[in-house]
Design a protein around this motif. Structure first.
Motif, PDB file in Angstrom:
ATOM      1  N   GLY A   1       0.886  -1.134   0.030  1.00 40.11           N
ATOM      2  CA  GLY A   1       0.027   0.231   0.070  1.00 40.11           C
ATOM      3  C   GLY A   1       0.664   1.294   0.052  1.00 40.11           C
ATOM      4  O   GLY A   1       0.183   2.190  -0.370  1.00 40.11           O
ATOM      5  N   ASP A   2       2.032   1.188   0.346  1.00 37.11           N
ATOM      6  CA  ASP A   2       3.004   2.444   0.136  1.00 37.11           C
ATOM      7  C   ASP A   2       3.618   2.504  -1.352  1.00 37.11           C
ATOM      8  O   ASP A   2       4.280   3.531  -1.459  1.00 37.11           O
ATOM      9  N   CYS A   3       3.388   1.815  -2.099  1.00 36.62           N
ATOM     10  CA  CYS A   3       4.038   1.760  -3.549  1.00 36.62           C
ATOM     11  C   CYS A   3       2.741   2.569  -4.445  1.00 36.62           C
ATOM     12  O   CYS A   3       1.838   1.737  -4.652  1.00 36.62           O
ATOM     13  N   PRO A   4       3.225   3.714  -4.750  1.00 42.35           N
ATOM     14  CA  PRO A   4       2.131   4.431  -5.665  1.00 42.35           C
ATOM     15  C   PRO A   4       2.064   3.876  -6.932  1.00 42.35           C
ATOM     16  O   PRO A   4       0.938   3.913  -7.437  1.00 42.35           O
TER      17      PRO A   4
ATOM     18  N   ALA B   1      10.549  -6.363  -9.931  1.00 39.52           N
ATOM     19  CA  ALA B   1      10.347  -6.501  -8.292  1.00 39.52           C
ATOM     20  C   ALA B   1      11.752  -6.080  -7.712  1.00 39.52           C
ATOM     21  O   ALA B   1      11.643  -5.764  -6.437  1.00 39.52           O
ATOM     22  N   LYS B   2      12.722  -6.631  -8.430  1.00 36.25           N
ATOM     23  CA  LYS B   2      14.309  -6.457  -7.642  1.00 36.25           C
ATOM     24  C   LYS B   2      14.461  -4.885  -7.283  1.00 36.25           C
ATOM     25  O   LYS B   2      14.972  -4.511  -6.418  1.00 36.25           O
ATOM     26  N   TYR B   3      13.935  -4.123  -8.368  1.00 35.80           N
ATOM     27  CA  TYR B   3      14.187  -2.608  -8.172  1.00 35.80           C
ATOM     28  C   TYR B   3      13.177  -1.773  -7.938  1.00 35.80           C
ATOM     29  O   TYR B   3      13.186  -0.474  -7.903  1.00 35.80           O
ATOM     30  N   ARG B   4      12.001  -2.423  -7.732  1.00 40.50           N
ATOM     31  CA  ARG B   4      10.807  -1.611  -7.383  1.00 40.50           C
ATOM     32  C   ARG B   4      10.938  -0.608  -6.101  1.00 40.50           C
ATOM     33  O   ARG B   4      10.547   0.497  -6.365  1.00 40.50           O
ATOM     34  N   LEU B   5      11.475  -1.152  -5.137  1.00 41.92           N
ATOM     35  CA  LEU B   5      11.514  -0.325  -3.878  1.00 41.92           C
ATOM     36  C   LEU B   5      12.474   1.042  -4.158  1.00 41.92           C
ATOM     37  O   LEU B   5      11.998   2.416  -3.879  1.00 41.92           O
ATOM     38  N   GLN B   6      13.553   0.773  -5.177  1.00 44.92           N
ATOM     39  CA  GLN B   6      14.311   2.135  -5.402  1.00 44.92           C
ATOM     40  C   GLN B   6      13.746   3.093  -6.332  1.00 44.92           C
ATOM     41  O   GLN B   6      13.937   4.270  -6.159  1.00 44.92           O
ATOM     42  N   VAL B   7      12.975   2.568  -7.405  1.00 37.34           N
ATOM     43  CA  VAL B   7      12.223   3.357  -8.200  1.00 37.34           C
ATOM     44  C   VAL B   7      11.190   3.922  -7.624  1.00 37.34           C
ATOM     45  O   VAL B   7      10.971   5.270  -7.801  1.00 37.34           O
ATOM     46  N   THR B   8      10.435   3.617  -6.731  1.00 36.51           N
ATOM     47  CA  THR B   8       9.332   4.244  -6.033  1.00 36.51           C
ATOM     48  C   THR B   8       9.658   4.947  -4.742  1.00 36.51           C
ATOM     49  O   THR B   8       8.750   5.549  -4.294  1.00 36.51           O
ATOM     50  N   GLY B   9      11.005   4.535  -4.334  1.00 43.46           N
ATOM     51  CA  GLY B   9      11.450   5.435  -3.084  1.00 43.46           C
ATOM     52  C   GLY B   9      11.005   4.859  -1.773  1.00 43.46           C
ATOM     53  O   GLY B   9      11.043   5.485  -0.825  1.00 43.46           O
TER      54      GLY B   9
END
Length: 195
Positions: free
Chosen positions: A86-89, A184-192
């Motif tokens: 829910g924190d991923c825009p 999936a691997k880079y999703r967190l970096q992309v979305t901050g």
């Protein structure tokens, strides 16, 4: 209301018919059933068949106590449970679209893994870190699906299966999973976001 009008107009012509109708039928605003009734209306032997609405009484359904209650509670009403961040825009755009579609299907149970209420015990032991690593969906039979297959099951549940249908076949299935794996691997970096 219509029955009273018909009975009233027939009463002018056939007093016996009107008396039988008015004595035998009650118009009720709820719990109706249709019944075909035949009444003799004269000594000549003619009979008229009429359809009438007769008042019925129904008891509210109450859950059974015992094993049946446990079984009904164990059987989910959804086809697939979506574990989402829910924190991923970017993720939420897709989740919101699926939620909108799900209003007509009621086939997906949405679970926000970033919520303070998230419980691995309620989701086949999938802890927060595992669920954050890639998309997970839980089928109503307890099967866990991941990656593009999870998207395929979710979209099928809301009538959009055609979008991911091609991903069932090789070599598209392998390529789609590879592309999703990179995302999936880079999703967190992309979305901050961060775990």
């Amino acid at each position: 209301m219509a029955l009273r009008t018909v009975a009233g107009s027939m009463a002018r012509r056939q007093p016996i018919f009107a008396n039988l109708c008015l004595q035998s039928f009650v118009i009720s605003a709820s719990n109706h059933r249709r019944q075909s009734v035949t009444y003799p209306i004269s000594s000549t032997g003619f009979r008229f068949s009429i359809r009438a609405i007769q008042e019925t009484t129904t008891n509210p359904i109450t859950p059974m106590i015992g094993d049946n209650t446990k079984q009904s509670q164990a059987s989910p009403t959804w086809k697939v449970k979506m574990l989402y961040d829910g924190d991923c825009p970017l993720c939420m755009r897709e989740v919101n679209m699926l939620k909108e579609r799900n209003k007509n299907y009621n086939a997906i149970n949405f679970v926000d893994i970033s919520s303070d209420d998230y419980s691995p015990e309620d989701n086949l032991g999938l802890d927060y870190e595992t669920a954050m690593g890639k998309i997970h969906a839980i089928m109503s039979d307890g099967t866990i699906v991941t990656n593009v297959e999870a998207f395929r099951k979710l979209y099928e549940a809301v009538g959009l299966g055609w979008i991911y249908a091609i991903t069932k076949y090789e070599p598209v299935a392998t390529m789609a999973d590879a592309v999703y794996g990179v995302w999936a691997k880079y999703r967190l970096q992309v979305t901050g976001s961060s775990i």
